[in-house]
Design a protein around this motif. Sequence first.
Motif, PDB file in Angstrom:
ATOM      1  N   ARG A   9       0.706  -1.172  -0.015  1.00 24.84           N
ATOM      2  CA  ARG A   9      -0.351  -0.011  -0.083  1.00 24.84           C
ATOM      3  C   ARG A   9       1.003   1.369  -0.526  1.00 24.84           C
ATOM      4  NH1 ARG A   9      -5.444   0.156   2.838  1.00 24.84           N
ATOM      5  NH2 ARG A   9      -4.158   1.903   3.002  1.00 24.84           N
ATOM      6  N   LEU A  10       0.392   2.185  -0.618  1.00 29.03           N
ATOM      7  CA  LEU A  10       0.720   3.433  -0.996  1.00 29.03           C
ATOM      8  C   LEU A  10       1.564   3.850   0.996  1.00 29.03           C
ATOM      9  CD1 LEU A  10       2.896   6.040  -2.054  1.00 29.03           C
ATOM     10  CD2 LEU A  10       0.720   6.539  -2.832  1.00 29.03           C
ATOM     11  N   ASP A  11       0.254   4.372   1.125  1.00 27.18           N
ATOM     12  CA  ASP A  11       0.173   4.961   2.586  1.00 27.18           C
ATOM     13  C   ASP A  11       1.217   3.750   3.673  1.00 27.18           C
ATOM     14  OD1 ASP A  11      -1.579   3.135   2.861  1.00 27.18           O
ATOM     15  OD2 ASP A  11      -2.904   3.986   4.560  1.00 27.18           O
ATOM     16  N   LYS A  12       1.320   2.596   3.683  1.00 28.69           N
ATOM     17  CA  LYS A  12       2.252   2.688   4.209  1.00 28.69           C
ATOM     18  C   LYS A  12       3.491   2.328   3.763  1.00 28.69           C
ATOM     19  CE  LYS A  12       0.499  -1.942   6.305  1.00 28.69           C
ATOM     20  NZ  LYS A  12       0.340  -3.554   6.128  1.00 28.69           N
ATOM     21  N   TRP A  13       3.955   2.579   2.549  1.00 29.38           N
ATOM     22  CA  TRP A  13       4.794   2.833   2.229  1.00 29.38           C
ATOM     23  C   TRP A  13       6.066   4.567   1.812  1.00 29.38           C
ATOM     24  CZ3 TRP A  13       7.508   5.725  -1.519  1.00 29.38           C
ATOM     25  CH2 TRP A  13       9.822   5.227  -1.938  1.00 29.38           C
ATOM     26  N   LEU A  14       4.991   4.980   2.113  1.00 32.04           N
ATOM     27  CA  LEU A  14       5.661   6.074   2.326  1.00 32.04           C
ATOM     28  C   LEU A  14       5.813   6.516   4.108  1.00 32.04           C
ATOM     29  CD1 LEU A  14       3.059   8.265   0.962  1.00 32.04           C
ATOM     30  CD2 LEU A  14       5.404   8.517   0.123  1.00 32.04           C
ATOM     31  N   TRP A  15       4.759   5.897   5.067  1.00 40.66           N
ATOM     32  CA  TRP A  15       5.455   5.699   6.239  1.00 40.66           C
ATOM     33  C   TRP A  15       6.570   5.075   6.800  1.00 40.66           C
ATOM     34  CZ3 TRP A  15       5.499   0.899   8.959  1.00 40.66           C
ATOM     35  CH2 TRP A  15       5.004   1.065  10.648  1.00 40.66           C
ATOM     36  N   ALA A  16       6.613   3.648   6.422  1.00 36.02           N
ATOM     37  CA  ALA A  16       7.735   2.934   6.133  1.00 36.02           C
ATOM     38  C   ALA A  16       9.195   3.536   5.849  1.00 36.02           C
ATOM     39  CB  ALA A  16       7.528   1.579   5.462  1.00 36.02           C
ATOM     40  N   ALA A  17       8.966   4.726   4.726  1.00 35.85           N
ATOM     41  CA  ALA A  17      10.438   5.006   4.153  1.00 35.85           C
ATOM     42  C   ALA A  17      10.755   6.418   4.855  1.00 35.85           C
ATOM     43  CB  ALA A  17      10.023   5.313   2.624  1.00 35.85           C
ATOM     44  N   ARG A  18       9.683   7.338   6.034  1.00 33.14           N
ATOM     45  CA  ARG A  18      10.308   8.082   6.557  1.00 33.14           C
ATOM     46  C   ARG A  18       9.420   9.235   6.292  1.00 33.14           C
ATOM     47  NH1 ARG A  18      12.207   7.570  11.993  1.00 33.14           N
ATOM     48  NH2 ARG A  18      11.946   6.545  12.578  1.00 33.14           N
ATOM     49  N   ARG A  74       8.968  -0.167   9.626  1.00 40.11           N
ATOM     50  CA  ARG A  74       9.418   0.900   9.911  1.00 40.11           C
ATOM     51  C   ARG A  74      10.363   1.111   9.976  1.00 40.11           C
ATOM     52  NH1 ARG A  74       7.631   6.824   9.589  1.00 40.11           N
ATOM     53  NH2 ARG A  74       8.593   8.046  10.956  1.00 40.11           N
ATOM     54  N   GLY A  75      12.162   1.193   9.526  1.00 40.29           N
ATOM     55  CA  GLY A  75      13.201   0.913  10.517  1.00 40.29           C
ATOM     56  C   GLY A  75      14.091   2.193  10.700  1.00 40.29           C
ATOM     57  N   PRO A  76      15.186   2.104  11.075  1.00 38.20           N
ATOM     58  CA  PRO A  76      15.781   3.299  10.972  1.00 38.20           C
ATOM     59  C   PRO A  76      16.271   4.104   9.798  1.00 38.20           C
ATOM     60  CG  PRO A  76      17.268   1.494  11.590  1.00 38.20           C
ATOM     61  CD  PRO A  76      15.659   0.710  10.966  1.00 38.20           C
ATOM     62  N   ALA A  77      16.400   5.834   9.913  1.00 40.56           N
ATOM     63  CA  ALA A  77      15.905   6.258   8.476  1.00 40.56           C
ATOM     64  C   ALA A  77      17.624   6.123   8.069  1.00 40.56           C
ATOM     65  CB  ALA A  77      16.993   7.471   9.263  1.00 40.56           C
ATOM     66  N   PRO A  78      18.909   5.557   8.148  1.00 41.45           N
ATOM     67  CA  PRO A  78      19.158   4.838   7.441  1.00 41.45           C
ATOM     68  C   PRO A  78      19.277   3.390   6.546  1.00 41.45           C
ATOM     69  CG  PRO A  78      20.745   5.682   8.818  1.00 41.45           C
ATOM     70  CD  PRO A  78      18.760   5.689   8.963  1.00 41.45           C
ATOM     71  N   VAL A  79      18.627   3.015   7.304  1.00 39.33           N
ATOM     72  CA  VAL A  79      17.828   1.934   6.473  1.00 39.33           C
ATOM     73  C   VAL A  79      16.337   1.760   5.472  1.00 39.33           C
ATOM     74  CG1 VAL A  79      16.118  -0.336   7.231  1.00 39.33           C
ATOM     75  CG2 VAL A  79      18.281   0.326   8.209  1.00 39.33           C
ATOM     76  N   ALA A  80      15.633   3.299   6.253  1.00 43.84           N
ATOM     77  CA  ALA A  80      14.941   3.869   5.458  1.00 43.84           C
ATOM     78  C   ALA A  80      14.737   4.379   3.925  1.00 43.84           C
ATOM     79  CB  ALA A  80      13.654   4.535   6.318  1.00 43.84           C
ATOM     80  N   ARG A  81      16.375   4.682   4.119  1.00 40.55           N
ATOM     81  CA  ARG A  81      17.421   5.570   2.667  1.00 40.55           C
ATOM     82  C   ARG A  81      17.049   4.502   1.327  1.00 40.55           C
ATOM     83  NH1 ARG A  81      17.604   7.670  -1.050  1.00 40.55           N
ATOM     84  NH2 ARG A  81      18.822  10.309  -1.494  1.00 40.55           N
ATOM     85  N   LEU A  82      17.422   3.239   1.810  1.00 40.50           N
ATOM     86  CA  LEU A  82      17.394   2.179   1.257  1.00 40.50           C
ATOM     87  C   LEU A  82      15.900   1.593   0.059  1.00 40.50           C
ATOM     88  CD1 LEU A  82      19.721   0.121   3.423  1.00 40.50           C
ATOM     89  CD2 LEU A  82      20.705   2.105   1.267  1.00 40.50           C
ATOM     90  N   LEU A  83      14.891   1.783   0.622  1.00 40.16           N
ATOM     91  CA  LEU A  83      13.763   1.776  -0.133  1.00 40.16           C
ATOM     92  C   LEU A  83      13.045   2.749  -1.102  1.00 40.16           C
ATOM     93  CD1 LEU A  83      11.249   1.561   3.150  1.00 40.16           C
ATOM     94  CD2 LEU A  83      12.646  -0.299   2.344  1.00 40.16           C
ATOM     95  N   TYR A  84      14.283   3.780  -1.366  1.00 39.15           N
ATOM     96  CA  TYR A  84      13.996   4.581  -2.667  1.00 39.15           C
ATOM     97  C   TYR A  84      15.602   5.279  -3.212  1.00 39.15           C
ATOM     98  CZ  TYR A  84      14.035   8.153   1.268  1.00 39.15           C
ATOM     99  OH  TYR A  84      14.347   9.188   2.073  1.00 39.15           O
TER     100      TYR A  84
END
Length: 130
Positions: A9-18, A74-84
């Motif tokens: 889901r888009l909303d879930k991904w935006l949340w997980a990617a911080r 939703r992980g830490p910011a450095p991990v979330a940065r790898l999603l995009y």
Amino acid sequence: MAPDMDKMRLDKWLWAARFYKTRSLASQEIGKGRVLVNDQTAKPAREITVGDRVSVRKEDPSIQVQVRAVSAVRGPAPVARLLYEETPESIAARERAVEMRRLAPEPAQDIAAGRPTKRDRRLIDQMRGK
């Protein structure tokens, strides 16, 4: 039956990617049309996959990213940065905007001495004929 891990889901991904602090905030922003997927408006439940292009308008100019991975947590910011991965055009546009803001004159410079004093106000009123 396990859900597809290559779609999310888009909303879930935006949340997980911080991009947003909460899923409900992400949903609200999507509802306001501030998030585009492949240059089209989307709904919070829209399924996104790896390779989709997402445009998030939080400030001017909007951030354009390519989806690299999906994650349900939703992980830490450095991990979330790898999603995009931000597109080169988006990086260039943001750098131009930063440079334009840096070169723009300070708005407070127009006010030489700040707000008028009581004496200044009386003089202004006297000139206006009040």
